[in-house]
Scaffold this active site. Sequence first.
Site, PDB file in Angstrom:
ATOM      1  N   GLY A  13       0.803  -1.221   0.000  1.00  0.00           N
ATOM      2  CA  GLY A  13       0.000   0.000   0.000  1.00  0.00           C
ATOM      3  C   GLY A  13       0.835   1.270   0.000  1.00  0.00           C
ATOM      4  O   GLY A  13       1.832   1.393  -0.718  1.00  0.00           O
ATOM      5  N   GLY A  84      -0.467   0.661   9.938  1.00  0.00           N
ATOM      6  CA  GLY A  84      -1.769   0.935  10.535  1.00  0.00           C
ATOM      7  C   GLY A  84      -2.783  -0.105  10.150  1.00  0.00           C
ATOM      8  O   GLY A  84      -2.667  -0.758   9.102  1.00  0.00           O
ATOM      9  N   THR A  86      -7.222  -1.141  10.443  1.00  0.00           N
ATOM     10  CA  THR A  86      -8.589  -0.702  10.772  1.00  0.00           C
ATOM     11  C   THR A  86      -9.339  -1.864  11.419  1.00  0.00           C
ATOM     12  O   THR A  86      -9.077  -3.040  11.101  1.00  0.00           O
ATOM     13  CB  THR A  86      -9.389  -0.264   9.522  1.00  0.00           C
ATOM     14  OG1 THR A  86      -9.331  -1.313   8.550  1.00  0.00           O
ATOM     15  CG2 THR A  86      -8.862   1.015   8.919  1.00  0.00           C
ATOM     16  N   ASP A  88     -13.078  -1.407  11.732  1.00  0.00           N
ATOM     17  CA  ASP A  88     -14.218  -0.496  11.655  1.00  0.00           C
ATOM     18  C   ASP A  88     -15.486  -1.125  12.216  1.00  0.00           C
ATOM     19  O   ASP A  88     -15.713  -2.334  12.120  1.00  0.00           O
ATOM     20  CB  ASP A  88     -14.485  -0.099  10.193  1.00  0.00           C
ATOM     21  CG  ASP A  88     -13.395   0.794   9.601  1.00  0.00           C
ATOM     22  OD1 ASP A  88     -12.472   1.183  10.332  1.00  0.00           O
ATOM     23  OD2 ASP A  88     -13.498   1.105   8.399  1.00  0.00           O
ATOM     24  N   GLN A 144     -15.608   4.632  12.938  1.00  0.00           N
ATOM     25  CA  GLN A 144     -14.156   4.562  13.156  1.00  0.00           C
ATOM     26  C   GLN A 144     -13.724   5.301  14.435  1.00  0.00           C
ATOM     27  O   GLN A 144     -12.718   6.010  14.423  1.00  0.00           O
ATOM     28  CB  GLN A 144     -13.409   5.185  11.974  1.00  0.00           C
ATOM     29  CG  GLN A 144     -13.282   4.279  10.763  1.00  0.00           C
ATOM     30  CD  GLN A 144     -12.158   4.740   9.839  1.00  0.00           C
ATOM     31  OE1 GLN A 144     -12.033   5.912   9.557  1.00  0.00           O
ATOM     32  NE2 GLN A 144     -11.334   3.806   9.390  1.00  0.00           N
ATOM     33  N   TYR A 147     -10.054   4.191  15.097  1.00  0.00           N
ATOM     34  CA  TYR A 147      -9.077   4.649  14.098  1.00  0.00           C
ATOM     35  C   TYR A 147      -8.956   6.184  14.131  1.00  0.00           C
ATOM     36  O   TYR A 147      -7.855   6.737  14.100  1.00  0.00           O
ATOM     37  CB  TYR A 147      -9.545   4.168  12.726  1.00  0.00           C
ATOM     38  CG  TYR A 147      -8.601   4.414  11.580  1.00  0.00           C
ATOM     39  CD1 TYR A 147      -7.617   3.490  11.258  1.00  0.00           C
ATOM     40  CD2 TYR A 147      -8.721   5.544  10.779  1.00  0.00           C
ATOM     41  CE1 TYR A 147      -6.764   3.693  10.182  1.00  0.00           C
ATOM     42  CE2 TYR A 147      -7.878   5.758   9.694  1.00  0.00           C
ATOM     43  CZ  TYR A 147      -6.908   4.825   9.401  1.00  0.00           C
ATOM     44  OH  TYR A 147      -6.073   5.026   8.327  1.00  0.00           O
ATOM     45  N   PRO A 177      -3.280  11.490   4.830  1.00  0.00           N
ATOM     46  CA  PRO A 177      -3.832  11.079   3.534  1.00  0.00           C
ATOM     47  C   PRO A 177      -5.360  11.069   3.573  1.00  0.00           C
ATOM     48  O   PRO A 177      -5.963  10.792   4.607  1.00  0.00           O
ATOM     49  CB  PRO A 177      -3.305   9.648   3.346  1.00  0.00           C
ATOM     50  CG  PRO A 177      -2.229   9.456   4.358  1.00  0.00           C
ATOM     51  CD  PRO A 177      -2.580  10.378   5.493  1.00  0.00           C
ATOM     52  N   ILE A 180      -7.068   6.666  -0.394  1.00  0.00           N
ATOM     53  CA  ILE A 180      -6.033   6.282  -1.359  1.00  0.00           C
ATOM     54  C   ILE A 180      -6.366   4.882  -1.872  1.00  0.00           C
ATOM     55  O   ILE A 180      -6.890   4.047  -1.101  1.00  0.00           O
ATOM     56  CB  ILE A 180      -4.633   6.283  -0.671  1.00  0.00           C
ATOM     57  CG1 ILE A 180      -4.376   7.623   0.062  1.00  0.00           C
ATOM     58  CG2 ILE A 180      -3.530   5.995  -1.684  1.00  0.00           C
ATOM     59  CD1 ILE A 180      -4.374   8.864  -0.804  1.00  0.00           C
TER      60      ILE A 180
HETATM   61  N1  CAA Z   1     -23.134   9.018   8.334  1.00  0.00           N
HETATM   62  C1  CAA Z   1     -24.334   8.797   8.876  1.00  0.00           C
HETATM   63  N2  CAA Z   1     -24.947   7.615   8.879  1.00  0.00           N
HETATM   64  C2  CAA Z   1     -24.296   6.620   8.285  1.00  0.00           C
HETATM   65  C3  CAA Z   1     -23.042   6.758   7.684  1.00  0.00           C
HETATM   66  C4  CAA Z   1     -22.485   8.050   7.726  1.00  0.00           C
HETATM   67  N3  CAA Z   1     -21.258   8.280   7.161  1.00  0.00           N
HETATM   68  N4  CAA Z   1     -22.669   5.584   7.175  1.00  0.00           N
HETATM   69  C5  CAA Z   1     -23.643   4.700   7.480  1.00  0.00           C
HETATM   70  N5  CAA Z   1     -24.635   5.337   8.121  1.00  0.00           N
HETATM   71  C6  CAA Z   1     -25.870   4.778   8.578  1.00  0.00           C
HETATM   72  C7  CAA Z   1     -26.552   3.995   7.460  1.00  0.00           C
HETATM   73  O1  CAA Z   1     -27.296   4.862   6.647  1.00  0.00           O
HETATM   74  C8  CAA Z   1     -27.392   3.040   8.229  1.00  0.00           C
HETATM   75  O2  CAA Z   1     -28.558   3.687   8.704  1.00  0.00           O
HETATM   76  P1  CAA Z   1     -29.992   3.056   8.444  1.00  0.00           P
HETATM   77  O3  CAA Z   1     -29.918   1.673   9.057  1.00  0.00           O
HETATM   78  O4  CAA Z   1     -30.902   3.991   9.178  1.00  0.00           O
HETATM   79  O5  CAA Z   1     -30.166   3.049   6.970  1.00  0.00           O
HETATM   80  C9  CAA Z   1     -26.569   2.718   9.462  1.00  0.00           C
HETATM   81  O6  CAA Z   1     -25.646   3.800   9.593  1.00  0.00           O
HETATM   82  C10 CAA Z   1     -25.812   1.428   9.352  1.00  0.00           C
HETATM   83  O7  CAA Z   1     -24.942   1.517   8.201  1.00  0.00           O
HETATM   84  P2  CAA Z   1     -24.200   0.265   7.638  1.00  0.00           P
HETATM   85  O8  CAA Z   1     -25.195  -0.630   6.969  1.00  0.00           O
HETATM   86  O9  CAA Z   1     -23.025   0.671   6.820  1.00  0.00           O
HETATM   87  O10 CAA Z   1     -23.767  -0.432   9.016  1.00  0.00           O
HETATM   88  P3  CAA Z   1     -22.821  -1.615   9.248  1.00  0.00           P
HETATM   89  O11 CAA Z   1     -22.891  -1.897  10.711  1.00  0.00           O
HETATM   90  O12 CAA Z   1     -23.074  -2.722   8.291  1.00  0.00           O
HETATM   91  O13 CAA Z   1     -21.390  -1.021   8.872  1.00  0.00           O
HETATM   92  C11 CAA Z   1     -19.514   0.369   9.010  1.00  0.00           C
HETATM   93  C12 CAA Z   1     -20.901   0.078   9.574  1.00  0.00           C
HETATM   94  C13 CAA Z   1     -18.596  -0.842   9.262  1.00  0.00           C
HETATM   95  C14 CAA Z   1     -18.965   1.541   9.777  1.00  0.00           C
HETATM   96  C15 CAA Z   1     -19.594   0.652   7.508  1.00  0.00           C
HETATM   97  O14 CAA Z   1     -20.497   1.709   7.296  1.00  0.00           O
HETATM   98  C16 CAA Z   1     -18.254   1.050   6.952  1.00  0.00           C
HETATM   99  O15 CAA Z   1     -17.378   0.244   6.711  1.00  0.00           O
HETATM  100  N6  CAA Z   1     -18.064   2.349   6.723  1.00  0.00           N
HETATM  101  C17 CAA Z   1     -16.794   2.861   6.167  1.00  0.00           C
HETATM  102  C18 CAA Z   1     -15.903   3.352   7.244  1.00  0.00           C
HETATM  103  C19 CAA Z   1     -14.712   3.976   6.561  1.00  0.00           C
HETATM  104  O16 CAA Z   1     -14.794   4.940   5.817  1.00  0.00           O
HETATM  105  N7  CAA Z   1     -13.534   3.447   6.836  1.00  0.00           N
HETATM  106  C20 CAA Z   1     -12.362   3.956   6.213  1.00  0.00           C
HETATM  107  C21 CAA Z   1     -11.424   2.819   5.951  1.00  0.00           C
HETATM  108  S1  CAA Z   1     -10.050   3.363   4.981  1.00  0.00           S
HETATM  109  C22 CAA Z   1      -9.139   4.233   6.050  1.00  0.00           C
HETATM  110  O17 CAA Z   1      -9.401   4.311   7.213  1.00  0.00           O
HETATM  111  C23 CAA Z   1      -7.922   4.894   5.478  1.00  0.00           C
HETATM  112  C24 CAA Z   1      -7.922   6.322   5.746  1.00  0.00           C
HETATM  113  O18 CAA Z   1      -7.135   6.782   6.583  1.00  0.00           O
HETATM  114  C25 CAA Z   1      -8.788   7.218   4.974  1.00  0.00           C
END
Ligand code: CAA
Length: 240
Positions: A13, A84, A86, A88, A144, A147, A177, A180
Amino acid sequence: MTRVAIVTGGTRGIGEAISIALKNQGCTVIANYCGNDDKAKAFSISTGIATAKWDVGDHEACIDNCARIAAEHGSLDIVVNNAGVTRDGTLARMSFEDWNEVMRINLGGCFNMAKASFTGMRERGWGRIVNIGSINGQAGQYGQVNYAAAKSGIHGFTKALAQEGAKFGVTVNAIAPGYIDTDMVAAVPPAVLEKIVAKIPVGRLGHASEIARGVVFLCSDNAGFVTGSTMSINGGQHMY
Ligand code: CAA
Protein backbone atom coordinates in the site's frame (compact mmCIF):
# COMPACT_ATOMS: atom_id res chain seq x y z
CA MET A 1 25.90 10.57 2.76
CA THR A 2 23.56 7.62 2.52
CA ARG A 3 20.69 7.97 4.95
CA VAL A 4 19.17 4.95 6.60
CA ALA A 5 15.38 4.81 6.71
CA ILE A 6 12.84 2.47 8.23
CA VAL A 7 9.33 2.50 6.79
CA THR A 8 6.86 0.63 8.99
CA GLY A 9 4.24 -1.30 7.09
CA GLY A 10 6.63 -0.66 4.22
CA THR A 11 5.91 -3.57 1.91
CA ARG A 12 2.29 -2.87 0.94
CA GLY A 13 0.00 0.00 0.00
CA ILE A 14 1.15 3.50 0.90
CA GLY A 15 4.18 2.09 2.74
CA GLU A 16 5.39 0.25 -0.35
CA ALA A 17 5.29 3.47 -2.38
CA ILE A 18 7.15 5.32 0.39
CA SER A 19 9.87 2.65 0.60
CA ILE A 20 10.44 2.79 -3.16
CA ALA A 21 10.42 6.60 -3.26
CA LEU A 22 13.01 6.87 -0.47
CA LYS A 23 15.18 4.26 -2.15
CA ASN A 24 14.99 6.29 -5.35
CA GLN A 25 16.32 9.27 -3.35
CA GLY A 26 19.41 7.24 -2.47
CA CYS A 27 18.40 6.11 1.02
CA THR A 28 19.13 2.68 2.40
CA VAL A 29 15.61 1.52 3.18
CA ILE A 30 14.45 -1.24 5.50
CA ALA A 31 10.78 -2.01 5.01
CA ASN A 32 9.18 -3.33 8.17
CA TYR A 33 6.15 -5.60 7.96
CA CYS A 34 4.26 -7.82 10.33
CA GLY A 35 1.93 -10.28 8.62
CA ASN A 36 2.15 -11.12 4.95
CA ASP A 37 5.42 -13.03 4.32
CA ASP A 38 4.62 -13.82 0.67
CA LYS A 39 3.95 -10.19 -0.20
CA ALA A 40 7.08 -9.06 1.67
CA LYS A 41 9.20 -11.58 -0.21
CA ALA A 42 7.77 -10.52 -3.58
CA PHE A 43 8.28 -6.86 -2.67
CA SER A 44 11.91 -7.46 -1.72
CA ILE A 45 12.65 -9.41 -4.90
CA SER A 46 11.08 -6.79 -7.16
CA THR A 47 12.55 -3.71 -5.43
CA GLY A 48 15.82 -4.92 -3.90
CA ILE A 49 14.70 -3.38 -0.59
CA ALA A 50 15.44 -5.34 2.59
CA THR A 51 12.52 -6.27 4.80
CA ALA A 52 12.34 -6.86 8.55
CA LYS A 53 9.45 -8.53 10.31
CA TRP A 54 8.18 -7.31 13.66
CA ASP A 55 5.03 -5.93 15.26
CA VAL A 56 5.29 -2.15 15.76
CA GLY A 57 2.83 -2.47 18.63
CA ASP A 58 5.46 -4.50 20.49
CA HIS A 59 7.67 -2.04 22.36
CA GLU A 60 10.64 -4.35 22.90
CA ALA A 61 10.58 -5.52 19.28
CA CYS A 62 10.86 -1.91 18.10
CA ILE A 63 13.74 -1.15 20.47
CA ASP A 64 15.63 -4.33 19.52
CA ASN A 65 15.11 -4.09 15.75
CA CYS A 66 15.96 -0.38 15.51
CA ALA A 67 19.14 -0.96 17.55
CA ARG A 68 20.09 -3.88 15.32
CA ILE A 69 19.46 -1.90 12.11
CA ALA A 70 21.37 1.16 13.41
CA ALA A 71 24.30 -1.08 14.36
CA GLU A 72 24.30 -2.85 10.98
CA HIS A 73 24.06 0.33 8.91
CA GLY A 74 25.88 2.84 11.12
CA SER A 75 22.85 5.01 11.91
CA LEU A 76 19.10 5.33 11.71
CA ASP A 77 18.22 8.71 10.22
CA ILE A 78 14.63 8.49 8.99
CA VAL A 79 11.59 6.75 10.45
CA VAL A 80 8.28 6.74 8.62
CA ASN A 81 5.50 5.52 10.90
CA ASN A 82 3.09 4.21 8.32
CA ALA A 83 1.92 0.87 9.77
CA GLY A 84 -1.77 0.94 10.53
CA VAL A 85 -4.84 -1.24 10.76
CA THR A 86 -8.59 -0.70 10.77
CA ARG A 87 -11.21 -2.48 12.86
CA ASP A 88 -14.22 -0.50 11.65
CA GLY A 89 -17.65 -0.70 13.24
CA THR A 90 -20.12 1.52 14.99
CA LEU A 91 -19.45 2.00 18.71
CA ALA A 92 -22.32 -0.34 19.56
CA ARG A 93 -20.62 -3.17 17.69
CA MET A 94 -17.00 -2.32 18.47
CA SER A 95 -15.32 -4.57 21.02
CA PHE A 96 -12.69 -3.47 23.50
CA GLU A 97 -10.22 -5.60 21.51
CA ASP A 98 -11.09 -3.66 18.32
CA TRP A 99 -10.42 -0.42 20.17
CA ASN A 100 -7.24 -1.60 21.83
CA GLU A 101 -5.66 -3.21 18.79
CA VAL A 102 -6.04 -0.05 16.70
CA MET A 103 -4.62 2.13 19.49
CA ARG A 104 -1.79 -0.32 20.17
CA ILE A 105 -0.62 -0.52 16.56
CA ASN A 106 -1.51 2.83 15.01
CA LEU A 107 -0.67 5.17 17.90
CA GLY A 108 1.45 2.91 20.11
CA GLY A 109 3.60 2.06 17.10
CA CYS A 110 4.55 5.72 16.68
CA PHE A 111 5.58 5.96 20.34
CA ASN A 112 7.56 2.72 20.20
CA MET A 113 9.43 3.66 17.03
CA ALA A 114 10.18 7.17 18.30
CA LYS A 115 11.52 5.76 21.58
CA ALA A 116 13.77 3.49 19.55
CA SER A 117 15.16 6.14 17.20
CA PHE A 118 14.79 9.70 18.50
CA THR A 119 17.72 9.79 20.95
CA GLY A 120 20.18 8.64 18.27
CA MET A 121 18.87 11.24 15.82
CA ARG A 122 19.28 14.00 18.42
CA GLU A 123 22.81 12.87 19.23
CA ARG A 124 23.78 12.89 15.55
CA GLY A 125 22.10 16.29 15.01
CA TRP A 126 19.91 15.19 12.12
CA GLY A 127 16.75 13.16 11.86
CA ARG A 128 13.38 12.91 10.20
CA ILE A 129 10.25 11.32 11.63
CA VAL A 130 7.17 11.30 9.43
CA ASN A 131 3.95 9.96 10.92
CA ILE A 132 1.13 8.90 8.64
CA GLY A 133 -2.10 10.23 10.10
CA SER A 134 -5.40 10.38 8.26
CA ILE A 135 -8.16 12.63 7.06
CA ASN A 136 -10.31 10.57 9.42
CA GLY A 137 -8.16 11.70 12.36
CA GLN A 138 -8.84 15.29 11.34
CA ALA A 139 -12.52 15.09 10.42
CA GLY A 140 -13.77 11.89 12.12
CA GLN A 141 -15.52 9.09 10.25
CA TYR A 142 -18.68 7.14 10.96
CA GLY A 143 -17.72 3.68 12.22
CA GLN A 144 -14.16 4.56 13.16
CA VAL A 145 -14.00 5.87 16.73
CA ASN A 146 -10.90 3.74 17.32
CA TYR A 147 -9.08 4.65 14.10
CA ALA A 148 -10.06 8.34 14.22
CA ALA A 149 -8.90 8.60 17.84
CA ALA A 150 -5.58 6.91 17.09
CA LYS A 151 -4.93 9.01 13.98
CA SER A 152 -5.95 12.19 15.78
CA GLY A 153 -3.55 11.16 18.52
CA ILE A 154 -0.80 10.87 15.93
CA HIS A 155 -1.32 14.50 14.97
CA GLY A 156 -0.95 15.62 18.62
CA PHE A 157 2.03 13.31 19.14
CA THR A 158 3.70 14.87 16.08
CA LYS A 159 3.33 18.43 17.34
CA ALA A 160 4.61 17.56 20.82
CA LEU A 161 7.64 15.56 19.66
CA ALA A 162 8.50 18.20 17.05
CA GLN A 163 9.13 20.64 19.90
CA GLU A 164 11.59 18.22 21.50
CA GLY A 165 13.55 17.65 18.29
CA ALA A 166 13.64 21.14 16.79
CA LYS A 167 16.86 22.38 18.43
CA PHE A 168 18.69 19.22 17.44
CA GLY A 169 18.00 19.06 13.70
CA VAL A 170 15.29 16.45 14.11
CA THR A 171 12.01 17.30 12.42
CA VAL A 172 8.76 15.52 13.16
CA ASN A 173 5.87 15.93 10.75
CA ALA A 174 2.66 14.20 9.77
CA ILE A 175 0.90 13.51 6.53
CA ALA A 176 -2.86 13.14 6.58
CA PRO A 177 -3.83 11.08 3.53
CA GLY A 178 -7.35 11.08 2.25
CA TYR A 179 -8.82 8.00 0.59
CA ILE A 180 -6.03 6.28 -1.36
CA ASP A 181 -6.45 3.31 -3.71
CA THR A 182 -5.03 0.68 -1.35
CA ASP A 183 -6.29 -2.63 0.04
CA MET A 184 -7.45 -0.80 3.19
CA VAL A 185 -9.79 1.43 1.24
CA ALA A 186 -10.84 -1.43 -1.05
CA ALA A 187 -12.24 -3.10 2.10
CA VAL A 188 -14.80 -0.30 2.55
CA PRO A 189 -18.22 -1.49 1.33
CA PRO A 190 -18.64 -0.31 -2.32
CA ALA A 191 -21.83 1.63 -1.65
CA VAL A 192 -20.15 3.50 1.23
CA LEU A 193 -17.02 4.17 -0.82
CA GLU A 194 -19.04 5.51 -3.73
CA LYS A 195 -20.54 8.16 -1.44
CA ILE A 196 -17.11 9.05 -0.08
CA VAL A 197 -15.56 9.46 -3.55
CA ALA A 198 -18.49 11.67 -4.55
CA LYS A 199 -17.31 14.11 -1.83
CA ILE A 200 -13.72 14.34 -3.12
CA PRO A 201 -13.41 17.56 -5.18
CA VAL A 202 -10.61 16.11 -7.32
CA GLY A 203 -13.08 13.35 -8.22
CA ARG A 204 -11.02 10.23 -7.60
CA LEU A 205 -9.13 8.22 -5.00
CA GLY A 206 -5.53 9.23 -4.42
CA HIS A 207 -2.53 7.16 -5.43
CA ALA A 208 0.02 5.86 -2.94
CA SER A 209 2.78 7.59 -4.92
CA GLU A 210 1.10 10.93 -4.20
CA ILE A 211 1.60 10.35 -0.47
CA ALA A 212 5.15 9.09 -1.04
CA ARG A 213 6.14 12.32 -2.77
CA GLY A 214 5.08 14.27 0.32
CA VAL A 215 7.16 11.97 2.53
CA VAL A 216 10.20 12.45 0.29
CA PHE A 217 9.91 16.22 0.67
CA LEU A 218 9.54 16.08 4.46
CA CYS A 219 12.57 13.77 4.70
CA SER A 220 14.78 15.99 2.56
CA ASP A 221 17.34 18.59 3.66
CA ASN A 222 15.10 21.15 1.96
CA ALA A 223 12.46 20.60 4.66
CA GLY A 224 14.68 21.52 7.62
CA PHE A 225 12.41 24.43 8.58
CA VAL A 226 9.24 22.32 8.39
CA THR A 227 8.43 20.68 11.70
CA GLY A 228 5.29 19.93 13.67
CA SER A 229 3.24 20.33 10.52
CA THR A 230 0.53 18.20 8.98
CA MET A 231 0.47 17.94 5.21
CA SER A 232 -3.05 17.06 4.04
CA ILE A 233 -3.06 15.11 0.77
CA ASN A 234 -6.71 14.33 0.19
CA GLY A 235 -7.93 15.69 -3.16
CA GLY A 236 -9.60 18.59 -1.34
CA GLN A 237 -11.96 16.36 0.63
CA HIS A 238 -11.16 18.09 3.92
CA MET A 239 -9.54 21.51 3.94
CA TYR A 240 -7.99 21.83 7.36
N1 CAA B 1 -23.13 9.02 8.33
C1 CAA B 1 -24.33 8.80 8.88
N2 CAA B 1 -24.95 7.62 8.88
C2 CAA B 1 -24.30 6.62 8.29
C3 CAA B 1 -23.04 6.76 7.68
C4 CAA B 1 -22.48 8.05 7.73
N3 CAA B 1 -21.26 8.28 7.16
N4 CAA B 1 -22.67 5.58 7.18
C5 CAA B 1 -23.64 4.70 7.48
N5 CAA B 1 -24.63 5.34 8.12
C6 CAA B 1 -25.87 4.78 8.58
C7 CAA B 1 -26.55 4.00 7.46
O1 CAA B 1 -27.30 4.86 6.65
C8 CAA B 1 -27.39 3.04 8.23
O2 CAA B 1 -28.56 3.69 8.70
P1 CAA B 1 -29.99 3.06 8.44
O3 CAA B 1 -29.92 1.67 9.06
O4 CAA B 1 -30.90 3.99 9.18
O5 CAA B 1 -30.17 3.05 6.97
C9 CAA B 1 -26.57 2.72 9.46
O6 CAA B 1 -25.65 3.80 9.59
C10 CAA B 1 -25.81 1.43 9.35
O7 CAA B 1 -24.94 1.52 8.20
P2 CAA B 1 -24.20 0.26 7.64
O8 CAA B 1 -25.19 -0.63 6.97
O9 CAA B 1 -23.03 0.67 6.82
O10 CAA B 1 -23.77 -0.43 9.02
P3 CAA B 1 -22.82 -1.61 9.25
O11 CAA B 1 -22.89 -1.90 10.71
O12 CAA B 1 -23.07 -2.72 8.29
O13 CAA B 1 -21.39 -1.02 8.87
C11 CAA B 1 -19.51 0.37 9.01
C12 CAA B 1 -20.90 0.08 9.57
C13 CAA B 1 -18.60 -0.84 9.26
C14 CAA B 1 -18.97 1.54 9.78
C15 CAA B 1 -19.59 0.65 7.51
O14 CAA B 1 -20.50 1.71 7.30
C16 CAA B 1 -18.25 1.05 6.95
O15 CAA B 1 -17.38 0.24 6.71
N6 CAA B 1 -18.06 2.35 6.72
C17 CAA B 1 -16.79 2.86 6.17
C18 CAA B 1 -15.90 3.35 7.24
C19 CAA B 1 -14.71 3.98 6.56
O16 CAA B 1 -14.79 4.94 5.82
N7 CAA B 1 -13.53 3.45 6.84
C20 CAA B 1 -12.36 3.96 6.21
C21 CAA B 1 -11.42 2.82 5.95
S1 CAA B 1 -10.05 3.36 4.98
C22 CAA B 1 -9.14 4.23 6.05
O17 CAA B 1 -9.40 4.31 7.21
C23 CAA B 1 -7.92 4.89 5.48
C24 CAA B 1 -7.92 6.32 5.75
O18 CAA B 1 -7.13 6.78 6.58
C25 CAA B 1 -8.79 7.22 4.97
